[in-house]
Design a protein around this motif. Structure first.
Motif, PDB file in Angstrom:
ATOM      1  N   UNK A  23       0.490  -1.502   0.270  1.00  0.00           N
ATOM      2  CA  UNK A  23       0.152   0.184   0.209  1.00  0.00           C
ATOM      3  C   UNK A  23       1.205   1.055   0.212  1.00  0.00           C
ATOM      4  N   UNK A  24       0.486   2.300  -1.178  1.00  0.00           N
ATOM      5  CA  UNK A  24       1.174   3.131  -0.885  1.00  0.00           C
ATOM      6  C   UNK A  24       0.517   4.666  -0.058  1.00  0.00           C
ATOM      7  N   UNK A  25       1.512   5.045   0.102  1.00  0.00           N
ATOM      8  CA  UNK A  25       0.855   6.719   1.133  1.00  0.00           C
ATOM      9  C   UNK A  25       1.691   7.400   0.363  1.00  0.00           C
ATOM     10  N   UNK A  26       1.164   8.443   0.796  1.00  0.00           N
ATOM     11  CA  UNK A  26       1.470  10.210   0.054  1.00  0.00           C
ATOM     12  C   UNK A  26       2.656  10.397   0.497  1.00  0.00           C
ATOM     13  N   UNK A  27       3.075  10.895  -0.411  1.00  0.00           N
ATOM     14  CA  UNK A  27       5.099  11.033   0.241  1.00  0.00           C
ATOM     15  C   UNK A  27       5.339  11.900   0.996  1.00  0.00           C
ATOM     16  N   UNK A  28       4.666  13.290   0.853  1.00  0.00           N
ATOM     17  CA  UNK A  28       4.737  13.986   2.223  1.00  0.00           C
ATOM     18  C   UNK A  28       3.273  14.385   2.452  1.00  0.00           C
ATOM     19  N   UNK A  29       2.647  14.666   3.471  1.00  0.00           N
ATOM     20  CA  UNK A  29       1.508  15.367   4.320  1.00  0.00           C
ATOM     21  C   UNK A  29       2.229  16.872   5.030  1.00  0.00           C
ATOM     22  N   UNK A  32       0.075  20.501   9.732  1.00  0.00           N
ATOM     23  CA  UNK A  32      -1.032  20.656   9.532  1.00  0.00           C
ATOM     24  C   UNK A  32      -2.312  19.909   9.150  1.00  0.00           C
ATOM     25  N   UNK A  33      -2.695  19.946   7.898  1.00  0.00           N
ATOM     26  CA  UNK A  33      -3.423  18.310   7.455  1.00  0.00           C
ATOM     27  C   UNK A  33      -3.786  17.639   8.440  1.00  0.00           C
ATOM     28  N   UNK A  34      -2.141  16.754   8.866  1.00  0.00           N
ATOM     29  CA  UNK A  34      -2.237  15.329   8.894  1.00  0.00           C
ATOM     30  C   UNK A  34      -3.193  15.806  10.308  1.00  0.00           C
ATOM     31  N   UNK A  35      -2.622  16.674  11.767  1.00  0.00           N
ATOM     32  CA  UNK A  35      -3.000  16.758  12.775  1.00  0.00           C
ATOM     33  C   UNK A  35      -4.981  17.790  12.942  1.00  0.00           C
TER      34      UNK A  35
END
Length: 146
Positions: A23-29, A32-35
């Motif tokens: 499963x591939x996850x976004x390289x960068x988040x 603030x978007x993550x939190x």
């Protein structure tokens, strides 16, 4: 003048599950978007009356199903679209889903606690409380042959 370079992750993070699932996850988040997404997940838990620090076995099965769905939605939001689609129909043990959550905190949270108020270290024991551990620094170590 001081100079510092910062690298950006450009390749997806990859979670390997079993022998043939990636499963591939976004390289960068952005932080603030993550939190914000993590906060929405925690709010959904609270709205269901689920206290994750307590005994969740007491919760009704329907509420636990909603918690699982919310958790999977949160994790899927961090994936590349093709992986998110695959993940949405994938049956996985809860321990794997929780491990993916913990891993997402590690790679996107940068080691920060998820919230400033609850993420602090555990309180120290009260003054005067003796610990049960020993310290190597208090005295010499035994020497063989003496």
């Amino acid at each position: 003048m001081a100079r510092k370079s910062f690298a950006l992750q450009t390749e997806p993070h990859v979670a390997e599950i079993g022998d043939d699932i990636e499963l591939e996850f976004l390289p960068e988040v952005m932080g603030d978007d993550y939190l914000d997404a993590l906060g929405r997940l925690q709010d959904r838990y609270k709205n269901l009356g689920i206290d994750l620090s307590g005994d969740i076995d007491e919760a009704p099965p329907e509420a636990l199903r909603e918690v699982n769905a919310a958790l999977r939605e949160f994790i899927g939001s961090l994936m590349l679209p093709e992986s998110a689609e695959r993940f949405s129909t994938m049956r996985l043990p809860d321990r794997v889903v929780v491990a993916l959550l913990e891993w997402s905190k590690e790679i996107y949270g940068g080691g920060r606690p998820p919230t400033s108020s609850n993420g602090s270290a555990a309180a120290s024991p009260p003054r005067g409380t003796r610990s049960t551990g020993s310290s190597r620094s208090k005295g010499s170590t035994p020497t063989r042959g003496r």
